[in-house]
Scaffold this active site. Structure first.
Site, PDB file in Angstrom:
ATOM      1  N   ARG A 264       0.860  -1.190   0.000  1.00  0.00           N
ATOM      2  CA  ARG A 264       0.000   0.000   0.000  1.00  0.00           C
ATOM      3  C   ARG A 264       0.892   1.235   0.000  1.00  0.00           C
ATOM      4  O   ARG A 264       1.477   1.568   1.016  1.00  0.00           O
ATOM      5  CB  ARG A 264      -0.886  -0.030   1.260  1.00  0.00           C
ATOM      6  N   HIS A 268      -3.805   4.486   4.531  1.00  0.00           N
ATOM      7  CA  HIS A 268      -4.918   3.534   4.575  1.00  0.00           C
ATOM      8  C   HIS A 268      -6.160   4.161   3.942  1.00  0.00           C
ATOM      9  O   HIS A 268      -6.778   3.604   3.050  1.00  0.00           O
ATOM     10  CB  HIS A 268      -5.195   3.126   6.026  1.00  0.00           C
ATOM     11  N   TYR A 277       3.697   5.496  11.519  1.00  0.00           N
ATOM     12  CA  TYR A 277       4.011   4.101  11.857  1.00  0.00           C
ATOM     13  C   TYR A 277       4.897   3.365  10.851  1.00  0.00           C
ATOM     14  O   TYR A 277       5.124   2.170  10.996  1.00  0.00           O
ATOM     15  CB  TYR A 277       2.713   3.302  12.100  1.00  0.00           C
TER      16      TYR A 277
HETATM   17  C1  LIG Z   1     -15.564  -5.694  11.204  1.00  0.00           C
HETATM   18  C2  LIG Z   1     -14.698  -4.490  11.125  1.00  0.00           C
HETATM   19  N1  LIG Z   1     -13.741  -4.280  12.060  1.00  0.00           N
HETATM   20  C3  LIG Z   1     -12.940  -3.198  11.989  1.00  0.00           C
HETATM   21  C4  LIG Z   1     -13.097  -2.270  10.984  1.00  0.00           C
HETATM   22  C5  LIG Z   1     -12.173  -1.067  10.905  1.00  0.00           C
HETATM   23  N2  LIG Z   1     -11.238  -1.231   9.800  1.00  0.00           N
HETATM   24  C6  LIG Z   1     -11.418  -0.616   8.626  1.00  0.00           C
HETATM   25  S1  LIG Z   1     -10.217  -0.988   7.504  1.00  0.00           S
HETATM   26  C7  LIG Z   1      -9.429  -1.990   8.610  1.00  0.00           C
HETATM   27  C8  LIG Z   1      -8.149  -2.712   8.216  1.00  0.00           C
HETATM   28  C9  LIG Z   1      -8.322  -3.628   7.047  1.00  0.00           C
HETATM   29  O1  LIG Z   1      -7.077  -4.096   6.614  1.00  0.00           O
HETATM   30  P1  LIG Z   1      -6.949  -5.081   5.395  1.00  0.00           P
HETATM   31  O2  LIG Z   1      -7.919  -6.183   5.496  1.00  0.00           O
HETATM   32  O3  LIG Z   1      -5.511  -5.445   5.285  1.00  0.00           O
HETATM   33  O4  LIG Z   1      -7.391  -4.201   4.126  1.00  0.00           O
HETATM   34  P2  LIG Z   1      -6.716  -2.895   3.510  1.00  0.00           P
HETATM   35  O5  LIG Z   1      -7.382  -1.713   4.160  1.00  0.00           O
HETATM   36  O6  LIG Z   1      -5.264  -2.956   3.774  1.00  0.00           O
HETATM   37  O7  LIG Z   1      -7.043  -2.922   2.054  1.00  0.00           O
HETATM   38  C10 LIG Z   1     -10.098  -2.014   9.818  1.00  0.00           C
HETATM   39  C11 LIG Z   1      -9.640  -2.764  11.005  1.00  0.00           C
HETATM   40  C12 LIG Z   1     -14.114  -2.502  10.026  1.00  0.00           C
HETATM   41  N3  LIG Z   1     -14.335  -1.687   9.009  1.00  0.00           N
HETATM   42  N4  LIG Z   1     -14.904  -3.617  10.117  1.00  0.00           N
END
Ligand SMILES: Cc1ncc(C[n+]2csc(CCOP(=O)(O)OP(=O)(O)O)c2C)c(N)n1
Ligand SMILES: [Mg+2]
Length: 371
Positions: A264, A268, A277
């Site tokens: 990435r 985020h 971080y």
């Molecule tokens: C069930 C749930 N828990 C927590 C969140 C908060 N949240 C949003 S994005 C994220 C991280 C996701 O990381 P990843 O699966 O690696 O996807 P990326 O954003 O890197 O594409 C979190 C914890 C959420 N949206 N839904």
């Protein structure tokens, strides 16, 4: 210290067809012959989706979007897998798959309704066989599994015309119960489903070391289906492995897990500040593996494109971005009464009552004064 083997070029576990230097390498199992026209088309897709994404980030910074989840760095994983889909296939995205959406032939304006807050979803999943964006992490993998089981029960697998399903999710999502349950169900019901994990190495600020003790693709073995790791910055390899996995699924061979190992490059979302971080040198190391640069080098090397072509594509992307910006800025704001629409197929008496009451309330504002 990392417990997870870092994926580097030359790693035998990594399916790669194009090195970061733009050198074409062959793979004993996964190889595809691309025509020059196909290669130029993939280059065009990569450049356009990156440009539209940059425009979206700018729009958010100017206060025109509430939020944006950038795909920067993940263009090859999305374009490669997106172009590998056949018309009959069904897609379940997260909130970051703007590149897949673009390759699916969907108007790129669609997700902007959601991120501008003028619509709750803004997509008809049946229109282009592309489900609505899902922000609840991992939930779409269960939806995709149920859908794929339905496809099999309807007898739509077993031939070239069979339907396959693809579910996108992230490295962080792989820790969710939903994703693991989806693996169980898809596995035991032999669902025609490709789990496409874009391992961009971050779940907001959490690294891979906090998600897993083994490379993610190896998880599939425990659920009884094959998994592989592909260079997620190599559009050719992403296309080749996804095409194969979808075709195997549509022929009734069950689910597959693809881990597209990528990075990435941006934040985020626009609410995040990654400098808090991670260090700049890590980002710079991945800049050298840029998905667009390597395809450009390859096109140059084989003489399939010249500077005039690269210039035309840059101009075309810029034009598309300007057009998109204008359309975002003129998206109509929703009317307050719209919130009652599309709640139920058949409206309930309680909702009708609430609708009428709200209409009476709004009427008291007429003339601009509310006393
Ligand atoms: C069930 C749930 N828990 C927590 C969140 C908060 N949240 C949003 S994005 C994220 C991280 C996701 O990381 P990843 O699966 O690696 O996807 P990326 O954003 O890197 O594409 C979190 C914890 C959420 N949206 N839904
Ligand atoms: Mg991630």
């Amino acid at each position: 210290m990392s417990n997870v083997p870092a994926s580097t070029d030359g790693d035998p576990e990594l399916v790669q067809l194009l090195t970061p230097d733009g050198e074409r390498v062959s793979h004993p199992e996964y190889d595809v012959d691309f025509t020059d026209e196909q290669l130029r088309g993939l280059y065009r897709d990569l450049v356009v989706v990156r440009k539209l994404d940059a425009e979206a980030t700018a729009l958010q910074r100017q206060g025109e979007l509430a939020l944006w989840a950038s795909l920067l760095g993940q263009e090859a994983a999305q374009v490669g897998s997106g172009r590998a889909l056949r018309d009959q296939d069904m897609v379940f995205p997260t909130y970051r798959e703007h590149g897949v959406l673009y390759c699916r032939g969907i108007d790129p304006l669609k997700p902007f309704r959601l991120f501008r807050g003028v619509e709750h979803g803004g997509l008809d999943p049946h229109e282009n066989k592309f489900n609505m964006y899902t922000i609840v992490i991992g939930a779409q993998t269960l939806h995709a599994t149920g859908y794929a089981m339905g496809v099999a029960m309807d007898g739509k697998v077993g031939s070239d015309d069979g339907e396959a399903v693809i579910a996108y999710f992230g490295d962080g999502a792989s820790s969710q119960g939903d994703v693991n349950e989806a693996f169980v169900w898809a596995g035991v019901f032999n669902a025609p489903l490709v789990f496409f994990c874009q391992n961009n190495q971050y779940a907001i600020s959490e690294t891979n070391e906090r998600q897993t003790r083994v490379p993610l693709y190896q998880r599939a073995a425990g659920f009884g289906f094959p998994g592989l790791r592909v260079d997620g910055n190599d559009v050719l390899a992403c296309y080749a492995v996804t095409r194969r996995a979808l075709d195997e699924a549509r022929h009734g061979q069950g689910p597959r897990l693809i881990e597209a190992f990528t990075y990435r490059m941006g934040a985020h979302t626009t609410s995040d500040d990654p400098t808090r971080y991670r260090i700049a040198s890590e980002v710079e190391a991945w800049q050298a593996k840029d998905p667009i640069l390597r395809l450009r080098r390859y096109l140059d090397r084989i003489g399939a494109a010249d500077d005039a072509f690269f210039g035309e594509i840059a101009d075309e992307a810029a034009r598309e971005a300007v057009e998109l910006r204008e359309r975002v800025l003129t998206l109509p704001d929703p009317q307050p009464m719209d919130m009652f629409d599309h709640v139920y197929v058949d409206e309930s008496p309680v909702l009708t009552e609430q609708r009428d009451e709200f209409a009476r309330y709004l009427a008291t504002f007429e003339g601009g004064h509310h006393s």
